[in-house]
Design a protein around this motif. Sequence first.
Motif, PDB file in Angstrom:
ATOM      1  N   LEU A 194       0.730  -1.322   0.161  1.00  0.00           N
ATOM      2  CA  LEU A 194       0.015   0.115   0.131  1.00  0.00           C
ATOM      3  C   LEU A 194       0.853   1.292   0.215  1.00  0.00           C
ATOM      4  O   LEU A 194       0.418   2.332  -0.551  1.00  0.00           O
ATOM      5  N   THR A 195       1.957   1.193   0.651  1.00  0.00           N
ATOM      6  CA  THR A 195       2.964   2.536   0.374  1.00  0.00           C
ATOM      7  C   THR A 195       3.485   2.537  -0.848  1.00  0.00           C
ATOM      8  O   THR A 195       3.764   3.891  -1.010  1.00  0.00           O
ATOM      9  N   GLY A 196       3.473   1.650  -1.728  1.00  0.00           N
ATOM     10  CA  GLY A 196       3.759   1.787  -2.946  1.00  0.00           C
ATOM     11  C   GLY A 196       2.823   2.796  -3.708  1.00  0.00           C
ATOM     12  O   GLY A 196       3.008   3.383  -4.728  1.00  0.00           O
ATOM     13  N   LEU A 197       1.489   2.942  -3.247  1.00  0.00           N
ATOM     14  CA  LEU A 197       0.710   3.678  -3.914  1.00  0.00           C
ATOM     15  C   LEU A 197       0.868   5.360  -3.689  1.00  0.00           C
ATOM     16  O   LEU A 197       0.218   5.973  -4.532  1.00  0.00           O
ATOM     17  N   ILE A 198       1.659   5.515  -2.605  1.00  0.00           N
ATOM     18  CA  ILE A 198       1.901   7.019  -2.121  1.00  0.00           C
ATOM     19  C   ILE A 198       2.389   7.879  -3.489  1.00  0.00           C
ATOM     20  O   ILE A 198       1.880   8.982  -3.864  1.00  0.00           O
ATOM     21  N   PRO A 199       3.643   7.250  -3.894  1.00  0.00           N
ATOM     22  CA  PRO A 199       4.210   8.221  -5.117  1.00  0.00           C
ATOM     23  C   PRO A 199       3.377   8.191  -6.374  1.00  0.00           C
ATOM     24  O   PRO A 199       3.355   9.060  -7.016  1.00  0.00           O
ATOM     25  N   CYS A 200       2.576   7.203  -6.675  1.00  0.00           N
ATOM     26  CA  CYS A 200       1.577   7.174  -7.517  1.00  0.00           C
ATOM     27  C   CYS A 200       0.693   8.277  -7.501  1.00  0.00           C
ATOM     28  O   CYS A 200       0.360   8.798  -8.557  1.00  0.00           O
ATOM     29  N   PHE A 201       0.219   8.371  -6.573  1.00  0.00           N
ATOM     30  CA  PHE A 201      -0.983   9.329  -6.288  1.00  0.00           C
ATOM     31  C   PHE A 201      -0.438  10.659  -6.228  1.00  0.00           C
ATOM     32  O   PHE A 201      -1.031  11.680  -6.823  1.00  0.00           O
ATOM     33  N   THR A 202       0.782  10.833  -5.786  1.00  0.00           N
ATOM     34  CA  THR A 202       1.533  12.066  -5.739  1.00  0.00           C
ATOM     35  C   THR A 202       1.665  12.614  -7.159  1.00  0.00           C
ATOM     36  O   THR A 202       1.511  13.691  -7.340  1.00  0.00           O
ATOM     37  N   LEU A 203       2.038  11.657  -7.988  1.00  0.00           N
ATOM     38  CA  LEU A 203       2.492  11.998  -9.033  1.00  0.00           C
ATOM     39  C   LEU A 203       1.332  12.591 -10.114  1.00  0.00           C
ATOM     40  O   LEU A 203       1.201  13.375 -10.929  1.00  0.00           O
ATOM     41  N   LEU A 204       0.150  11.584  -9.952  1.00  0.00           N
ATOM     42  CA  LEU A 204      -1.026  12.043 -10.463  1.00  0.00           C
ATOM     43  C   LEU A 204      -1.590  13.253 -10.248  1.00  0.00           C
ATOM     44  O   LEU A 204      -2.099  13.870 -11.197  1.00  0.00           O
ATOM     45  N   VAL A 205      -1.516  13.725  -8.979  1.00  0.00           N
ATOM     46  CA  VAL A 205      -2.160  14.948  -8.619  1.00  0.00           C
ATOM     47  C   VAL A 205      -1.201  15.998  -9.067  1.00  0.00           C
ATOM     48  O   VAL A 205      -1.692  17.061  -9.598  1.00  0.00           O
ATOM     49  N   GLY A 206       0.198  15.925  -9.006  1.00  0.00           N
ATOM     50  CA  GLY A 206       0.989  16.956  -9.323  1.00  0.00           C
ATOM     51  C   GLY A 206       1.145  17.185 -10.951  1.00  0.00           C
ATOM     52  O   GLY A 206       1.261  18.262 -11.283  1.00  0.00           O
ATOM     53  N   LEU A 207       0.767  16.295 -11.557  1.00  0.00           N
ATOM     54  CA  LEU A 207       0.949  16.451 -13.232  1.00  0.00           C
ATOM     55  C   LEU A 207      -0.473  17.455 -13.359  1.00  0.00           C
ATOM     56  O   LEU A 207      -0.171  18.159 -14.712  1.00  0.00           O
ATOM     57  N   PHE A 208      -1.357  17.491 -12.640  1.00  0.00           N
ATOM     58  CA  PHE A 208      -2.371  18.593 -12.845  1.00  0.00           C
ATOM     59  C   PHE A 208      -1.848  20.039 -12.710  1.00  0.00           C
ATOM     60  O   PHE A 208      -2.326  21.048 -13.631  1.00  0.00           O
ATOM     61  N   PHE A 209      -0.780  20.426 -12.274  1.00  0.00           N
ATOM     62  CA  PHE A 209      -0.005  21.651 -11.874  1.00  0.00           C
ATOM     63  C   PHE A 209       1.092  21.917 -12.621  1.00  0.00           C
ATOM     64  O   PHE A 209       1.642  23.045 -12.560  1.00  0.00           O
ATOM     65  N   VAL A 210       1.775  21.089 -13.499  1.00  0.00           N
ATOM     66  CA  VAL A 210       2.809  21.292 -14.350  1.00  0.00           C
ATOM     67  C   VAL A 210       2.488  21.350 -15.845  1.00  0.00           C
ATOM     68  O   VAL A 210       1.847  20.432 -16.158  1.00  0.00           O
ATOM     69  N   PRO A 211       3.460  22.113 -16.450  1.00  0.00           N
ATOM     70  CA  PRO A 211       3.124  22.151 -18.097  1.00  0.00           C
ATOM     71  C   PRO A 211       3.641  20.657 -18.586  1.00  0.00           C
ATOM     72  O   PRO A 211       4.422  19.836 -17.953  1.00  0.00           O
ATOM     73  N   GLU A 212       3.307  20.488 -20.027  1.00  0.00           N
ATOM     74  CA  GLU A 212       3.679  19.458 -20.712  1.00  0.00           C
ATOM     75  C   GLU A 212       5.155  19.745 -21.285  1.00  0.00           C
ATOM     76  O   GLU A 212       5.465  20.828 -21.155  1.00  0.00           O
ATOM     77  N   SER A 213       6.047  18.752 -21.594  1.00  0.00           N
ATOM     78  CA  SER A 213       7.165  19.099 -22.413  1.00  0.00           C
ATOM     79  C   SER A 213       7.015  19.976 -23.364  1.00  0.00           C
ATOM     80  O   SER A 213       6.371  19.773 -24.269  1.00  0.00           O
ATOM     81  N   PRO A 214       7.796  21.197 -23.557  1.00  0.00           N
ATOM     82  CA  PRO A 214       7.611  22.200 -24.380  1.00  0.00           C
ATOM     83  C   PRO A 214       7.887  21.628 -25.876  1.00  0.00           C
ATOM     84  O   PRO A 214       7.463  21.931 -27.010  1.00  0.00           O
ATOM     85  N   ARG A 215       9.125  20.856 -25.860  1.00  0.00           N
ATOM     86  CA  ARG A 215       9.589  20.301 -27.155  1.00  0.00           C
ATOM     87  C   ARG A 215       8.342  19.241 -27.552  1.00  0.00           C
ATOM     88  O   ARG A 215       8.522  19.184 -29.037  1.00  0.00           O
ATOM     89  N   TRP A 216       7.932  18.410 -26.932  1.00  0.00           N
ATOM     90  CA  TRP A 216       6.854  17.599 -27.466  1.00  0.00           C
ATOM     91  C   TRP A 216       5.802  18.277 -28.122  1.00  0.00           C
ATOM     92  O   TRP A 216       5.037  17.981 -28.956  1.00  0.00           O
ATOM     93  N   LEU A 217       5.283  19.314 -27.347  1.00  0.00           N
ATOM     94  CA  LEU A 217       4.265  20.327 -27.801  1.00  0.00           C
ATOM     95  C   LEU A 217       4.645  20.812 -29.157  1.00  0.00           C
ATOM     96  O   LEU A 217       3.884  20.975 -30.227  1.00  0.00           O
ATOM     97  N   ALA A 218       5.672  21.588 -29.136  1.00  0.00           N
ATOM     98  CA  ALA A 218       6.162  22.120 -30.628  1.00  0.00           C
ATOM     99  C   ALA A 218       6.443  20.748 -31.533  1.00  0.00           C
ATOM    100  O   ALA A 218       5.868  21.264 -32.796  1.00  0.00           O
ATOM    101  N   LYS A 219       6.540  19.899 -31.139  1.00  0.00           N
ATOM    102  CA  LYS A 219       6.813  18.503 -32.131  1.00  0.00           C
ATOM    103  C   LYS A 219       5.296  18.179 -32.871  1.00  0.00           C
ATOM    104  O   LYS A 219       5.198  17.988 -33.887  1.00  0.00           O
ATOM    105  N   VAL A 220       4.395  18.290 -31.840  1.00  0.00           N
ATOM    106  CA  VAL A 220       3.024  18.020 -32.329  1.00  0.00           C
ATOM    107  C   VAL A 220       2.288  19.395 -32.857  1.00  0.00           C
ATOM    108  O   VAL A 220       0.861  19.026 -33.267  1.00  0.00           O
TER     109      VAL A 220
END
Length: 482
Positions: A201-227
């Motif tokens: 169950l402790t293995g779930l902590i970094p997963c949920f932290t990442l899922l929540v954190g991704l709402f607040f950070v931008p996508e890779s600019p280079r990938w956005l430029a590529k697409v």
Amino acid sequence: MAIEEWREIENGDDDDGNLETQLLMKRKEGLEEDEVCSRRSNDMLYLSTFVAVCGSFQFGSCVGYSAPAEAAIREDLNLSLSQYSMFGSILTIGAMFGAISSGRIADYIGRKGAMRMSACFCILGWVAIYLSKEPILLDIGRLLTGYGIGVFSYVVPIFIAELAPKNLRGGLTTLNQLLIVMGASVAFILGTIVTWRTLALTGLIPCFTLLVGLFFVPESPRWLAKVGEEKEFLSALQRLRGKNVNISAEAVEIQSYIETMRSLPKIKLVDLFQTIYIRPLMIGVGLMMFQQFGGINGIGFFASETFASAGPSAGKIGTIAYACIQVPITVVGVILMDKSGRRPLIMVSAAGTSLGCFLAGASFFLKGRGLLLDFVPMLVVAGVLIYIAFFSIGMGAVPWVIMSEIFPINVKGVGGSIVVLVNWLGAWIVSFTFNFFITWSSYGTFFIYSLISLMTILFVIKLVPETKGRTLEEIQTSINSQ
């Protein structure tokens, strides 16, 4: 400042001298503001890196789970040694499948999308392990977490490298390895305190932290430029550099490089062997092969048994020292990454791992002949600790950093997947064969690893470029010109 305006100036198409003067003044003002606002402007970059390396921590948690949980799982579920061996090794098999698909996934749904997907696989895997009452569900859970970390092992360093400016890229990308080590260490320590189900169950902590954190950070600019998402590309780059930082020159450089890549044909696996791509492929694959076939997974997975085989006094002391040394030494590697450069760091690291293996091999050679038996345990401990210390400072992290830097954006998906697959395949081969080699010749095994580490130095001198202080676009130019 619009990208098109910069291109007009660069191409000499601007007819308004006042406009050119204004643009150049804006650039000068922006550069002055960069230094004043550098701390504030890096906040989003650091937050994005923190969110991404939650995937690295998850990686370490999965790798470190099986050792402390072994006795309790085997007792509770009545597993044989072979059944538990399957549970441990199936993680690597899942990671291989993750590695094969990681590049395509990250190219198709973006770096953030790939990390979200990986976190979901890991969550499902940990839940399956927690609920398991039979070996089959236990193995399915382990396979799912393996797939998740296989994707993480590619996309996390790629995402960080594409976000970071050239002066910070090496150190930030090295955090990937640091968090892997920390995740494994935390799992090992918690496994001595809590039950194996709670540890899952402790293995779930970094997963949920990442899922929540991704709402607040931008996508890779280079990938956005590529697409072709130019508006989102500029917005993401501005968020990463700070609202008061002039991003025009960097945006032009990235866009120009992306446009050049778009003119090239769509890359398939067989295309990697063309002259233009073969050099970065050789560098990436070669570094991963030398990293793994230098013995890290064999020595790491069976360190306790190695210490114990040298003598009773070496077992406990060596295991405790091994667990304590990795994190602080990896921190030193993070600090040195953007100061010393990639090439010197990896060569010093390889020289140290060679020395460590040689000392460990020499100790078993002496033991086999009944010589200096009082010094054998100390020599084994010293050799293995020197090995892991020097591995942590360079060989552990630098290949991942260079892998994230050397491929052009149009082949990063296919090329990166191949490199990560080679890494996981090498990890499986070394961990599977280590005990067989030790049975054949304990000192011979370590001498072989020592020789491979020396060969790493020659490989780096001959083929690996220095990427410190260069933009990703400058690195491509350097590789293609050689």
